[in-house]
Design an enzyme around this catalytic site. Structure first.
Site, PDB file in Angstrom:
ATOM      1  N   GLU A   1     -10.239   0.784   0.988  1.00 51.16           N
ATOM      2  CA  GLU A   1      -9.617   0.816  -0.339  1.00 51.16           C
ATOM      3  C   GLU A   1      -8.088   0.729  -0.278  1.00 51.16           C
ATOM      4  O   GLU A   1      -7.406   1.002  -1.260  1.00 51.16           O
ATOM      5  CB  GLU A   1     -10.040   2.085  -1.071  1.00 51.16           C
ATOM      6  CG  GLU A   1     -11.541   2.171  -1.291  1.00 51.16           C
ATOM      7  CD  GLU A   1     -11.962   3.487  -1.911  1.00 51.16           C
ATOM      8  OE1 GLU A   1     -11.634   3.707  -3.080  1.00 51.16           O
ATOM      9  OE2 GLU A   1     -12.608   4.287  -1.217  1.00 51.16           O
TER      10      GLU A   1
ATOM     11  N   SER B   1     -14.426   3.028  -5.070  1.00 49.34           N
ATOM     12  CA  SER B   1     -14.079   1.682  -5.539  1.00 49.34           C
ATOM     13  C   SER B   1     -15.216   0.681  -5.350  1.00 49.34           C
ATOM     14  O   SER B   1     -14.994  -0.512  -5.168  1.00 49.34           O
ATOM     15  CB  SER B   1     -12.822   1.167  -4.837  1.00 49.34           C
ATOM     16  OG  SER B   1     -11.706   1.955  -5.167  1.00 49.34           O
TER      17      SER B   1
ATOM     18  N   SER C   1      -5.584   1.133 -14.961  1.00 46.11           N
ATOM     19  CA  SER C   1      -6.730   1.928 -14.521  1.00 46.11           C
ATOM     20  C   SER C   1      -7.191   2.870 -15.628  1.00 46.11           C
ATOM     21  O   SER C   1      -6.408   3.282 -16.488  1.00 46.11           O
ATOM     22  CB  SER C   1      -6.372   2.754 -13.279  1.00 46.11           C
ATOM     23  OG  SER C   1      -6.120   1.922 -12.166  1.00 46.11           O
TER      24      SER C   1
END
Length: 349
Positions: free
Chosen positions: A16, A179, A313
């Site tokens: 990630e 993720s 986000s």
């Protein structure tokens, strides 16, 4: 008034690491430079610490943080060189070696305040299997049925257990990744074997979950002892399966904030999120992810202790919807970090 030093740690060794760079660049642009001096340090894929830029004013649009493709080897430092008395660390790191308690332990040894959840809670929340087992102890938070697999267990007997307890499709996940890295959907035994093999590339512990036809709803959490939650937001997918490519590369998602949900269910989710946060011993921030089925059943999926932190986000957007801007959210997290540092130090009697 002198500025406070905020240390941004980003990059890291996990799969990630690219998400971490995006999050860190967003944070460095959102910070209020009237109050902060920002120092950035890049952790390479190999685990080396590199001293990168410092900012005492708003970065230009052309300023980019260092990545594994632009490493300046001469700027390598010892990890402990990040120490600065009075500085607060924002470890904008996702996944293993960043969100699992390892960097938190390092920062506690250095005696530095840091944004986010402590060692044990980070470690527990990072492991999806352990999270489920701990939350089962509350007897109040519903979760989807699952089977845990540990590398070395007889595969055929584990496949039989999955088919006895669950119904296809199932989702197969590395226990310690986020993720959507390494996650697969399995429609049959052949798919399941392939999905397990993929997950084992990322972790030696694998979670196999019952697939549910559900909306994906997320709640933001902020606080230490005084825990606050957001109204839920919804991940709206243009694909059947929300994997890493869909999330970060193809951009095949949008978000509905707030989500259109029955108010009773909204309150139930916010209550479950706060209970999970406290049960796992979290502090600072987290994002709690839920499944909501068509018939109104709510299942807690997972709790992320360092959710994606780019300006687009879900976590910062959830707080923006509650009236807390991205810049003010960062300042609140720094304040919570200092509060917890004082408490931790005070417990060392």
């Amino acid at each position: 008034m002198s500025k406070e030093t905020l240390v941004l740690l980003y990059g890291g060794r996990s799969a990630e690491r690219d998400v971490s760079v995006l999050s860190a660049e967003s944070v460095m642009r959102a910070i209020n430079y009237d109050n902060f001096l920002v120092k950035t340090y890049f952790i390479t894929q190999a685990g080396e610490f590199i001293k990168t830029q410092e900012f005492d004013s708003q970065p230009s649009e052309t300023d980019k943080l260092m990545t594994n493709d632009t490493i300046i080897a001469s700027q390598k430092i010892k990890p402990s060189d990040i120490y600065e008395e009075g500085a607060v660390v924002f470890p904008v790191l996702h996944g293993p070696m960043g969100e699992d308690g390892s960097i938190q332990g390092f920062l506690e040894v250095l005696k530095m305040p840091y944004v986010g959840t402590n060692i044990l809670s980070s470690s527990v929340a990072m492991d999806k299997i352990t999270t489920k087992q701990v939350l089962e102890s509350t007897a109040t938070i519903p979760q989807v049925a699952y089977v845990a697999l540990v590398e070395g267990e007889p595969l055929e007997s584990k496949l039989a257990e999955v088919e006895e307890r669950l119904i296809y499709p199932v989702f197969v996940k590395p226990a310690n990744m986020g993720s959507s890295v390494g996650i697969s959907k399995a429609e049959n035994r052949t798919d399941l074997k392939q999905a397990i093999a993929l997950a084992l590339k990322y972790d030696s512990r694998v979670l196999i979950e019952q697939g549910v036809d559900a909306r994906e709803i997320e709640v933001g959490i902020l606080g230490n002892t005084d825990v606050k939650t957001t109204l839920p937001g919804e991940v709206v997918k243009d694909v059947a399966f929300y994997d890493y490519e869909a999330k970060y590369i193809d951009n095949k998602i949008t978000m509905a904030i707030p989500a259109e949900i029955d108010p009773v269910i909204t309150e139930k989710m916010r209550e479950y999120a706060a209970i999970a946060f406290r049960t796992l011993g979290c502090c600072g921030l987290s994002r709690c992810d839920f499944f909501l089925t068509e018939d109104g059943k709510v299942y807690l999926n997972e709790l992320n202790t360092m959710p994606g932190f780019t300006q687009w986000s879900m976590y910062p957007l959830l707080w923006e919807n509650m009236g807390l801007s991205y810049s003010d959210l960062i300042e609140e997290l720094v304040s919570l970090a200092k509060e917890m540092f004082v408490k931790r130090e005070g417990h060392l009697i």
